[in-house]
Write a protein that holds these residues in place. Structure first.
Motif, mmCIF file in Angstrom:
data_model
loop_
_atom_site.group_PDB
_atom_site.id
_atom_site.type_symbol
_atom_site.label_atom_id
_atom_site.label_comp_id
_atom_site.label_asym_id
_atom_site.label_seq_id
_atom_site.Cartn_x
_atom_site.Cartn_y
_atom_site.Cartn_z
ATOM 1 N N LEU A 220 44.730 -53.344 -7.635
ATOM 2 C CA LEU A 220 44.075 -54.418 -6.992
ATOM 3 C C LEU A 220 43.449 -55.455 -6.290
ATOM 4 O O LEU A 220 43.261 -55.786 -5.185
ATOM 5 C CB LEU A 220 42.725 -54.835 -8.562
ATOM 6 N N HIS A 221 45.106 -56.320 -6.743
ATOM 7 C CA HIS A 221 45.599 -57.319 -5.838
ATOM 8 C C HIS A 221 45.704 -56.852 -4.007
ATOM 9 O O HIS A 221 45.242 -57.742 -3.344
ATOM 10 C CB HIS A 221 46.414 -58.403 -6.292
ATOM 11 N N SER A 222 46.030 -55.822 -3.734
ATOM 12 C CA SER A 222 46.299 -54.977 -2.273
ATOM 13 C C SER A 222 45.128 -54.941 -2.210
ATOM 14 O O SER A 222 44.828 -54.714 -1.017
ATOM 15 C CB SER A 222 47.174 -54.027 -2.763
ATOM 16 N N ARG A 223 44.641 -54.238 -3.010
ATOM 17 C CA ARG A 223 42.757 -53.937 -2.659
ATOM 18 C C ARG A 223 41.867 -54.982 -2.083
ATOM 19 O O ARG A 223 41.188 -55.273 -0.657
ATOM 20 C CB ARG A 223 41.554 -53.367 -3.691
ATOM 21 N N ILE A 224 42.448 -56.195 -2.246
ATOM 22 C CA ILE A 224 41.844 -57.746 -2.501
ATOM 23 C C ILE A 224 41.955 -58.435 -1.026
ATOM 24 O O ILE A 224 40.942 -58.472 -0.255
ATOM 25 C CB ILE A 224 41.484 -58.720 -3.653
ATOM 26 N N ASP A 225 43.306 -58.050 -1.098
ATOM 27 C CA ASP A 225 44.498 -58.719 0.358
ATOM 28 C C ASP A 225 43.457 -57.888 1.729
ATOM 29 O O ASP A 225 43.190 -58.294 2.704
ATOM 30 C CB ASP A 225 45.677 -57.925 0.097
ATOM 31 N N ALA A 226 43.305 -56.660 1.226
ATOM 32 C CA ALA A 226 42.527 -55.956 2.287
ATOM 33 C C ALA A 226 41.324 -56.044 2.810
ATOM 34 O O ALA A 226 40.874 -56.215 4.022
ATOM 35 C CB ALA A 226 42.832 -54.170 2.127
ATOM 36 N N ALA A 227 40.328 -56.118 1.336
ATOM 37 C CA ALA A 227 39.600 -56.117 1.966
ATOM 38 C C ALA A 227 39.261 -57.551 2.749
ATOM 39 O O ALA A 227 38.209 -58.213 3.414
ATOM 40 C CB ALA A 227 38.488 -56.420 0.609
ATOM 41 N N ARG A 228 39.838 -58.842 2.131
ATOM 42 C CA ARG A 228 39.513 -60.167 2.793
ATOM 43 C C ARG A 228 40.184 -60.029 3.816
ATOM 44 O O ARG A 228 39.983 -60.933 4.942
ATOM 45 C CB ARG A 228 40.841 -61.320 1.881
ATOM 46 N N ALA A 229 41.154 -59.198 4.603
ATOM 47 C CA ALA A 229 41.424 -59.163 5.718
ATOM 48 C C ALA A 229 40.402 -58.630 6.890
ATOM 49 O O ALA A 229 39.876 -59.078 8.293
ATOM 50 C CB ALA A 229 43.104 -58.282 6.509
ATOM 51 N N ALA A 230 39.561 -57.364 6.386
ATOM 52 C CA ALA A 230 38.614 -57.027 7.077
ATOM 53 C C ALA A 230 36.891 -58.035 7.088
ATOM 54 O O ALA A 230 36.642 -58.224 8.148
ATOM 55 C CB ALA A 230 37.692 -55.802 6.215
ATOM 56 N N LEU A 231 36.971 -59.267 5.668
ATOM 57 C CA LEU A 231 36.254 -59.996 5.476
ATOM 58 C C LEU A 231 36.497 -61.136 6.303
ATOM 59 O O LEU A 231 35.447 -61.553 7.430
ATOM 60 C CB LEU A 231 35.699 -60.314 4.171
ATOM 61 N N ALA B 61 30.916 -57.076 3.734
ATOM 62 C CA ALA B 61 32.447 -57.138 4.100
ATOM 63 C C ALA B 61 32.554 -58.570 2.803
ATOM 64 O O ALA B 61 34.026 -58.173 2.247
ATOM 65 C CB ALA B 61 33.253 -57.999 5.142
ATOM 66 N N ARG B 62 31.787 -59.238 2.705
ATOM 67 C CA ARG B 62 31.522 -60.001 1.642
ATOM 68 C C ARG B 62 32.073 -59.312 0.668
ATOM 69 O O ARG B 62 32.111 -59.724 -0.654
ATOM 70 C CB ARG B 62 31.204 -61.608 2.256
ATOM 71 N N ARG B 63 30.631 -58.732 0.508
ATOM 72 C CA ARG B 63 30.199 -57.874 -1.193
ATOM 73 C C ARG B 63 31.500 -56.490 -1.435
ATOM 74 O O ARG B 63 31.724 -57.001 -3.039
ATOM 75 C CB ARG B 63 29.276 -57.146 -0.383
ATOM 76 N N LEU C 243 34.237 -62.215 9.994
ATOM 77 C CA LEU C 243 33.518 -62.956 10.014
ATOM 78 C C LEU C 243 34.171 -63.957 11.505
ATOM 79 O O LEU C 243 33.809 -64.729 12.555
ATOM 80 C CB LEU C 243 34.148 -64.166 9.456
ATOM 81 N N LEU C 244 35.627 -63.584 12.080
ATOM 82 C CA LEU C 244 35.892 -63.936 13.615
ATOM 83 C C LEU C 244 34.718 -63.239 14.100
ATOM 84 O O LEU C 244 34.520 -63.960 15.796
ATOM 85 C CB LEU C 244 36.772 -63.672 13.946
ATOM 86 N N ARG C 245 34.706 -61.811 14.700
ATOM 87 C CA ARG C 245 33.683 -61.183 15.062
ATOM 88 C C ARG C 245 32.128 -61.599 15.636
ATOM 89 O O ARG C 245 31.837 -62.069 16.244
ATOM 90 C CB ARG C 245 33.735 -59.663 14.683
#
Length: 180
Positions: free
Chosen positions: A28-39, A129-131, A43-45
């Motif tokens: 789950l923590h890995s999934r959070i890290d991946a989701a945060r990177a995608a978010l 991505a935020r969701r 956001l940068l885009r």
């Protein structure tokens, strides 16, 4: 002797269960890290596309300044103020693209249709991505609230996951374009 075997078997079962729970929490923590990177990427885009549009000369000067400043702040802000800066960019996008004539002016400029398409995609992908990120955070928080996780310190030294809360409502005229 039989009692010792049963106690040993129970300890093994408990150990396997705790190990499985710790592994689940780690995933789950890995999934959070991946989701945060995608978010972060979305956001940068969004900020980059907004900044490009602001400097392209297709918007009126006041709208260009508002959009450029909000996009620049969103790109340059420190992490603890990022949610506010991203919300301000959402508000600036809604203010600049409040009415269809502004969208039409951008569309008529050379390369405007492509820029508008990029911006539309960007403002549509940020909420998704935020969701995904916040769903992963919610799942990890729910597991971390269990007594067994707290008592046996199965989360280790991982920081408590925090949701990313921001205003991500797209401008109405761009939200209408997502169906095209």
């Amino acid at each position: 002797m039989t009692t010792l075997i049963w106690i040993a078997a129970a300890l093994v079962v408990i150990g396997v269960y705790l190990s499985w729970t710790a592994g689940r929490l780690d995933r789950l923590h890995s999934r959070i890290d991946a989701a945060r990177a995608a978010l972060d990427a979305q956001l940068l885009r969004r900020a980059s596309v907004a900044q490009e549009l602001a400097t392209a000369g297709v918007l009126d000067p006041a709208a260009s300044i508002v959009l450029y400043q909000a996009a620049h702040a969103a790109r340059q802000t420190e992490e603890e103020h990022r949610e506010v800066a991203e919300s301000e960019l959402s508000q600036a996008l809604r203010a600049v693209f409040a009415e269809a004539p502004q969208v039409d002016a951008v569309r008529e400029a050379p390369g405007g249709e492509e820029s508008l398409g990029e911006l539309t995609q960007a403002v549509r992908r940020v909420p998704m991505a935020r969701r995904f990120h916040n769903d992963a955070v919610r799942a990890a928080r729910a597991l971390r609230r269990h007594r067994k996780v707290r008592w046996f310190r199965l989360a280790g030294h991982a920081p408590f996951p925090m949701a990313f809360e921001m205003d991500d409502e797209p401008p109405a005229v761009l939200a209408d374009r997502t169906g095209h």
